[in-house]
Design a protein around this motif. Structure first.
Motif, PDB file in Angstrom:
ATOM      1  N   GLY A  75       0.784  -1.228   0.000  1.00 45.30           N
ATOM      2  CA  GLY A  75       0.000   0.000   0.000  1.00 45.30           C
ATOM      3  C   GLY A  75       0.813   1.273   0.000  1.00 45.30           C
ATOM      4  N   THR A  76       2.105   1.179  -0.261  1.00 49.08           N
ATOM      5  CA  THR A  76       2.969   2.363  -0.262  1.00 49.08           C
ATOM      6  C   THR A  76       3.560   2.582  -1.646  1.00 49.08           C
ATOM      7  OG1 THR A  76       3.547   2.102   2.071  1.00 49.08           O
ATOM      8  CG2 THR A  76       5.024   3.450   0.723  1.00 49.08           C
ATOM      9  N   PHE A  77       3.326   3.777  -2.207  1.00 47.91           N
ATOM     10  CA  PHE A  77       3.957   4.184  -3.456  1.00 47.91           C
ATOM     11  C   PHE A  77       5.330   4.772  -3.119  1.00 47.91           C
ATOM     12  CE2 PHE A  77      -0.283   3.751  -4.980  1.00 47.91           C
ATOM     13  CZ  PHE A  77      -0.209   3.633  -6.371  1.00 47.91           C
ATOM     14  N   VAL A  78       6.372   4.169  -3.675  1.00 49.73           N
ATOM     15  CA  VAL A  78       7.730   4.689  -3.487  1.00 49.73           C
ATOM     16  C   VAL A  78       8.086   5.480  -4.742  1.00 49.73           C
ATOM     17  CG1 VAL A  78      10.142   4.132  -3.084  1.00 49.73           C
ATOM     18  CG2 VAL A  78       8.349   2.736  -2.044  1.00 49.73           C
ATOM     19  N   ILE A  79       8.234   6.791  -4.598  1.00 44.25           N
ATOM     20  CA  ILE A  79       8.473   7.694  -5.722  1.00 44.25           C
ATOM     21  C   ILE A  79       9.915   8.182  -5.658  1.00 44.25           C
ATOM     22  CG2 ILE A  79       7.683   9.748  -6.934  1.00 44.25           C
ATOM     23  CD1 ILE A  79       5.595   7.495  -6.636  1.00 44.25           C
ATOM     24  N   SER A  80      10.665   7.976  -6.732  1.00 41.86           N
ATOM     25  CA  SER A  80      12.068   8.379  -6.749  1.00 41.86           C
ATOM     26  C   SER A  80      12.212   9.761  -7.366  1.00 41.86           C
ATOM     27  CB  SER A  80      12.913   7.366  -7.532  1.00 41.86           C
ATOM     28  OG  SER A  80      12.536   7.342  -8.897  1.00 41.86           O
ATOM     29  N   CYS A  81      13.095  10.557  -6.784  1.00 45.67           N
ATOM     30  CA  CYS A  81      13.392  11.905  -7.254  1.00 45.67           C
ATOM     31  C   CYS A  81      14.878  11.986  -7.597  1.00 45.67           C
ATOM     32  CB  CYS A  81      13.049  12.947  -6.177  1.00 45.67           C
ATOM     33  SG  CYS A  81      11.398  12.733  -5.472  1.00 45.67           S
ATOM     34  N   MET A  82      15.242  12.991  -8.376  1.00 45.15           N
ATOM     35  CA  MET A  82      16.625  13.096  -8.832  1.00 45.15           C
ATOM     36  C   MET A  82      17.572  13.491  -7.701  1.00 45.15           C
ATOM     37  SD  MET A  82      16.634  12.137 -11.893  1.00 45.15           S
ATOM     38  CE  MET A  82      18.311  12.598 -12.327  1.00 45.15           C
ATOM     39  N   ASN A  83      17.104  14.274  -6.740  1.00 46.57           N
ATOM     40  CA  ASN A  83      17.986  14.705  -5.655  1.00 46.57           C
ATOM     41  C   ASN A  83      17.154  15.021  -4.415  1.00 46.57           C
ATOM     42  OD1 ASN A  83      16.939  17.393  -6.007  1.00 46.57           O
ATOM     43  ND2 ASN A  83      18.318  17.602  -7.750  1.00 46.57           N
ATOM     44  N   SER A  84      17.851  15.390  -3.351  1.00 47.18           N
ATOM     45  CA  SER A  84      17.181  15.605  -2.071  1.00 47.18           C
ATOM     46  C   SER A  84      16.275  16.828  -2.085  1.00 47.18           C
ATOM     47  CB  SER A  84      18.224  15.762  -0.951  1.00 47.18           C
ATOM     48  OG  SER A  84      19.096  16.834  -1.227  1.00 47.18           O
ATOM     49  N   ARG A 113       5.763   7.637  -0.309  1.00 47.45           N
ATOM     50  CA  ARG A 113       7.103   7.913   0.245  1.00 47.45           C
ATOM     51  C   ARG A 113       8.008   8.356  -0.881  1.00 47.45           C
ATOM     52  NH1 ARG A 113      11.855   4.749   1.682  1.00 47.45           N
ATOM     53  NH2 ARG A 113      10.866   2.846   0.924  1.00 47.45           N
ATOM     54  N   PHE A 114       8.716   9.462  -0.676  1.00 53.06           N
ATOM     55  CA  PHE A 114       9.621  10.009  -1.682  1.00 53.06           C
ATOM     56  C   PHE A 114      11.058   9.674  -1.305  1.00 53.06           C
ATOM     57  CE2 PHE A 114       5.866  12.724  -1.836  1.00 53.06           C
ATOM     58  CZ  PHE A 114       5.583  12.709  -3.192  1.00 53.06           C
ATOM     59  N   ILE A 115      11.836   9.246  -2.284  1.00 58.37           N
ATOM     60  CA  ILE A 115      13.233   8.901  -2.059  1.00 58.37           C
ATOM     61  C   ILE A 115      14.089   9.586  -3.113  1.00 58.37           C
ATOM     62  CG2 ILE A 115      12.609   6.634  -1.117  1.00 58.37           C
ATOM     63  CD1 ILE A 115      13.604   5.458  -3.815  1.00 58.37           C
ATOM     64  N   VAL A 116      15.405   9.570  -2.899  1.00 57.44           N
ATOM     65  CA  VAL A 116      16.349  10.043  -3.901  1.00 57.44           C
ATOM     66  C   VAL A 116      16.788   8.849  -4.734  1.00 57.44           C
ATOM     67  CG1 VAL A 116      18.571  11.158  -4.303  1.00 57.44           C
ATOM     68  CG2 VAL A 116      17.123  11.914  -2.426  1.00 57.44           C
ATOM     69  N   LYS A 117      16.687   8.962  -6.029  1.00 55.38           N
ATOM     70  CA  LYS A 117      16.961   7.847  -6.927  1.00 55.38           C
ATOM     71  C   LYS A 117      18.365   7.311  -6.707  1.00 55.38           C
ATOM     72  CE  LYS A 117      16.632   6.522 -11.805  1.00 55.38           C
ATOM     73  NZ  LYS A 117      15.689   5.443 -11.528  1.00 55.38           N
ATOM     74  N   ASP A 118      18.472   6.000  -6.629  1.00 55.19           N
ATOM     75  CA  ASP A 118      19.736   5.278  -6.500  1.00 55.19           C
ATOM     76  C   ASP A 118      20.454   5.561  -5.189  1.00 55.19           C
ATOM     77  OD1 ASP A 118      19.425   4.126  -8.996  1.00 55.19           O
ATOM     78  OD2 ASP A 118      20.440   5.786 -10.005  1.00 55.19           O
ATOM     79  N   GLN A 119      19.761   6.192  -4.224  1.00 50.32           N
ATOM     80  CA  GLN A 119      20.402   6.408  -2.926  1.00 50.32           C
ATOM     81  C   GLN A 119      19.578   5.795  -1.807  1.00 50.32           C
ATOM     82  OE1 GLN A 119      21.852  10.328  -2.003  1.00 50.32           O
ATOM     83  NE2 GLN A 119      22.018  10.838  -4.154  1.00 50.32           N
ATOM     84  N   ASP A 120      18.378   6.391  -1.587  1.00 53.10           N
ATOM     85  CA  ASP A 120      17.569   5.927  -0.456  1.00 53.10           C
ATOM     86  C   ASP A 120      16.972   4.550  -0.704  1.00 53.10           C
ATOM     87  OD1 ASP A 120      18.150   8.332   0.530  1.00 53.10           O
ATOM     88  OD2 ASP A 120      16.172   9.215   0.273  1.00 53.10           O
ATOM     89  N   TYR A 121      16.747   4.198  -1.982  1.00 53.99           N
ATOM     90  CA  TYR A 121      16.008   2.968  -2.257  1.00 53.99           C
ATOM     91  C   TYR A 121      16.887   1.908  -2.907  1.00 53.99           C
ATOM     92  CZ  TYR A 121      12.120   0.017  -3.590  1.00 53.99           C
ATOM     93  OH  TYR A 121      11.257  -1.027  -3.719  1.00 53.99           O
ATOM     94  N   ASP A 122      17.553   2.275  -4.012  1.00 49.94           N
ATOM     95  CA  ASP A 122      18.362   1.301  -4.728  1.00 49.94           C
ATOM     96  C   ASP A 122      19.788   1.342  -4.192  1.00 49.94           C
ATOM     97  OD1 ASP A 122      19.307   0.829  -8.247  1.00 49.94           O
ATOM     98  OD2 ASP A 122      19.564  -0.407  -6.464  1.00 49.94           O
ATOM     99  N   LEU A 123      20.194   0.320  -3.484  1.00 47.96           N
ATOM    100  CA  LEU A 123      21.531   0.268  -2.900  1.00 47.96           C
ATOM    101  C   LEU A 123      22.427  -0.695  -3.659  1.00 47.96           C
ATOM    102  CD1 LEU A 123      20.554   0.219   0.873  1.00 47.96           C
ATOM    103  CD2 LEU A 123      21.106   2.173  -0.566  1.00 47.96           C
ATOM    104  N   GLY A 124      22.110  -0.925  -4.916  1.00 47.94           N
ATOM    105  CA  GLY A 124      22.871  -1.910  -5.684  1.00 47.94           C
ATOM    106  C   GLY A 124      24.317  -1.527  -5.894  1.00 47.94           C
ATOM    107  N   ASN A 125      24.626  -0.234  -5.801  1.00 48.54           N
ATOM    108  CA  ASN A 125      25.998   0.197  -6.014  1.00 48.54           C
ATOM    109  C   ASN A 125      26.828   0.168  -4.744  1.00 48.54           C
ATOM    110  OD1 ASN A 125      25.606   0.666  -8.721  1.00 48.54           O
ATOM    111  ND2 ASN A 125      24.924   2.780  -8.409  1.00 48.54           N
TER     112      ASN A 125
END
Length: 744
Positions: A75-84, A113-125
């Protein structure tokens, strides 16, 4: 319009309504019996279309359009943004709007929930060690908060600073101020986007050009002009070839974003020539160690020209390249450096480039003063501040500095070719004659522009004295303001906020004001409307005092009348400043939340009410009033014999959607009519034992509708967020998981 498709599916020819994602509008209530099903992706596209119609094009293109749906889970939309910055902007303004819309589309409770792309959510790097370290941190978090001394500090936020390497001031005669501010902006965005995380394999981060422009005080067009190959910015940053990459969400090939490389503190070409000459004069080719040791121990003035070094005549035709002290030493030695020579070269680089010496520039200065002053006048302030100092041995504060050479010397330091430009920034010391009685419009505008710069610059520096040297040149003495003043608009907001707080404190309604501030800041867009003010369209607060006491309403109206409606973010800045100051001042008592000596730790019913009850489990008025200001708390404690009347008004306020703050309502009602209950079902519910009322709230929030008649009379048709508000207003700690009442 959204195009509606109609299909026959399932038993009984049940209708299914869908739509194509390239449309703009979703119709409502087409058929009440239809089964409307939206995938998370389609729901998000519908939300974007809805926002696009309600927002200005500039705001939508800048903030909303770059955001994308990263994930949907529980039930949570995780929306990625380019920066903080994009994340914070969206979270502050659109969270509740999106949740309401998506809740209606998905027909279930939704969180965003808003996150910063490739930082808060994707930790693959991230490396395994980083993940393990992050887990350790998350398991034992440390909460930090800021206590501001005053409203002025909550506007200035003096702790937020950007570093400007002192060595960059030597570059000014070569590349001018604007380029230096852009370089600062690029580094600032890099640090913010990287978030202090160690990247695996590379140091790449993604930033938005709009944010860089905001830090540098320039337009987007100016920024991309500076990024053209061969510009002076290429001494500090250069573009990599653009290639193609695979889109993570669609799997399709797409053109990658523009890629640039930042160069770490490059050596100025003129300084490179001076360093070569010094090392050659000291025999670096015959004895590299001795020559480098002499350079490391020498005063930099023996190697470089101070205070400035003017560029050669052919500088504009020179091809930008990355110059370093290490590279110069290696070229002169003619071979790869040994560990001993490499160590000396690094020490020499630290010496020449003044590594570790920075000018701290506040965020406030860059975002508010730089656009108003322009890059050259703003850089003059930073140069003068750099010449000031504080002697911690003698306690001497030097905030007055002499600049030898007058306007010519200042112009040379800033890379300005015409010294008369600097003269226009400062009030004339000598009246050079009368002006013409009639001036052209263009001349009037130029004089007005000069006067504006003089007025603004005068808030930072004051030319207090001058002298004539033996050579006939002038020297100017400046008194420097080492702390940023508020801009004229923020000065107005500061005065309004200070008066508002003082008036509310005098009337004993400071808590009500703070509650109102919290309510308005939850969704500011719902409280601001556009109105016509003559030929201009301006902003004002609408319906802002609904539910407030008459005293607070009058104070707020007086405050709003002092504000400038034509300032685009006047109300928003005022409200956010009040909230930031309020949050920093609020003392949180975390030492004890329950009376453990009299309550069983294994009894969840008692745990839920322990914060606001006495040792016998009854309402404790003194604990209930812990959040009230001192004056109101004392008034109610003196006049009320028990807590029942207070609780009844809180219950009544929570059951009415038009009342913003039940807690403030209860205080106001009892001050007007002591020991008077709200009556009806509210009074009967207030007579229940606290643990019984907490149990009714828990049932409602976990979708088990209570059968209690009094409860159903008040809360049968009330949204669950009002029930949660009741629990918060009474300070109840519920024995339910947060997710259990938000989802399902």
């Amino acid at each position: 319009m959204w195009k509606t498709s109609l299909e026959m599916i399932g038993p009984g020819n049940r209708l299914y309504f869908g739509y194509f994602t390239n449309c703009d509008f979703v119709g409502k209530d087409v058929f009440m019996d239809a089964a409307i099903e939206f995938t998370p992706e389609k729901a998000w596209q519908a939300a974007l279309a809805n926002l696009q119609m309600d927002m200005s094009r500039a705001a939508f293109e800048t903030w909303v359009k770059p955001a994308c749906l990263e994930d949907f889970n529980d039930g949570t939309f995780v929306i990625s943004c380019m920066n903080s910055y994009g994340r914070d902007w969206l979270a502050d303004r659109l969270t509740s709007t999106l949740e309401r819309f998506l809740c209606g589309v998905m027909n279930r409770e939704i969180k965003v929930r808003f996150i910063v792309k490739d930082q808060d959510y994707d930790l693959g790097n991230s490396s395994d060690e980083d993940d393990e370290y992050s887990s350790e941190i998350d398991s034992d978090p440390v909460e930090l908060d800021i206590l501001y001394r005053s409203i002025r500090d909550s506007l200035l936020e003096p702790g937020r600073v950007v570093r400007l390497p002192v060595y960059f001031l030597r570059w000014l005669p070569y590349v001018q101020s604007q380029v230096i501010f852009v370089v600062m902006a690029l580094w600032q965005e890099y640090y913010l986007a990287s978030g202090g995380k160690v990247q695996k394999g590379n140091n790449k981060v993604s930033v938005r050009a709009e944010q860089v422009c905001q830090w540098a005080g320039i337009s987007r067009a100016q920024f991309f002009r500076l990024l053209q190959p061969g510009s002076t910015l290429y001494w500090f940053a250069r573009k990599n070839e653009t290639d193609h990459e695979v889109d993570k969400r669609t799997g399709r090939a797409k053109k990658s974003s523009n890629k640039y490389v930042l160069l770490d503190t490059p050596l100025m070409p003129g300084d490179a020539d001076d360093l070569k000459s010094f090392l050659l004069d000291h025999g670096i080719r015959e004895s590299p160690v001795s020559a480098l040791q002499a350079a490391v121990t020498a005063d930099p003035k023996q190697i470089l020209s101070y205070p400035t070094r003017l560029p050669p005549d052919n500088f504009e035709t020179m091809q930008p390249r990355y110059l370093t002290v290490q590279e110069i030493v290696r070229d002169l030695v003619g071979r790869r450096l040994t560990p001993e020579l490499a160590t000396l070269a690094d020490q020499l680089a630290d010496r020449i480039l003044a590594q570790g010496e920075f000018i701290l520039v506040s965020w406030y200065f860059l975002k508010n003063w730089l656009p108003a002053l322009g890059p050259d006048a703003a850089m003059l302030i930073l140069i003068l501040r750099n010449l000031c100092y504080f002697n911690d041995e003698t306690g001497e504060l030097r905030d007055e500095v002499w600049i030898e050479g007058g306007y010519e010397a200042i112009a040379q330091r800033l890379g300005i070719k015409n010294p008369r430009t600097v003269a226009t920034w400062l009030p004339a010391k000598i009246d050079r004659g009368k002006r013409k009685d009639e001036l052209t419009d263009r001349t009037d505008q130029e004089f007005a522009r000069r006067q504006r710069i003089q007025d603004l610059l005068g808030l930072f520096v004051d030319r207090t004295d001058h002298r004539v040297n033996s050579s006939g040149s002038y020297a100017w003495k400046f008194k420097v303001q080492r702390v940023d003043p508020l801009t004229p608009q923020h000065e107005m907001i500061w005065r309004a906020a200070s008066s508002l707080l003082a008036d509310c404190e005098d009337q004993g309604i400071l808590d009500e004001l703070y509650s109102w501030v919290d309510e308005v800041n939850t969704d500011l867009n719902d409280w601001i409307e556009t109105v016509k003010n003559g030929s201009k369209v301006v902003l004002r607060l609408s319906n802002s005092t609904n539910g407030c006491s008459e005293t607070l309403t009058a104070i707020l109206k007086d405050c709003f009348e002092t504000l400038d409606l034509e300032c685009k973010d006047c109300f928003e800045t005022l409200l956010k400043t009040l909230k930031r100051f309020k949050d920093s001042q609020k003392e949180k008592d975390t030492s004890s939340t329950q009376d453990s000596s009299n309550l069983s730790a294994d009894d969840p019913e008692l745990q839920a009410v322990a914060v606001v009850t006495d040792s016998n489990g009854n309402w404790d008025l003194e604990k209930l009033l812990a959040r009230a200001d001192k004056k109101n708390r004392q008034i109610l404690l003196n006049q009320e014999k028990d807590a029942q009347a207070f609780v009844s008004w809180v219950i009544h306020g929570a059951s009415q959607a038009s009342i913003q703050n039940p807690y403030s309502l209860a205080i106001a009602k009892l001050k007007e009519n002591p020991e008077t209950n709200a009556g009806g079902a509210s009074e009967r519910l207030a007579a229940y034992p606290p643990h019984q009322l907490a149990g009714l709230i828990e049932q409602e929030l976990t979708f088990r509708s209570p059968s209690d008649r009094n409860w159903r009379m008040l809360f049968a048709q009330v949204k669950r967020d009002r029930v949660r508000l009741l629990a918060d207003a009474l300070g109840l700690r519920l024995d339910i998981q947060e997710e259990s009442w938000m989802s399902s």
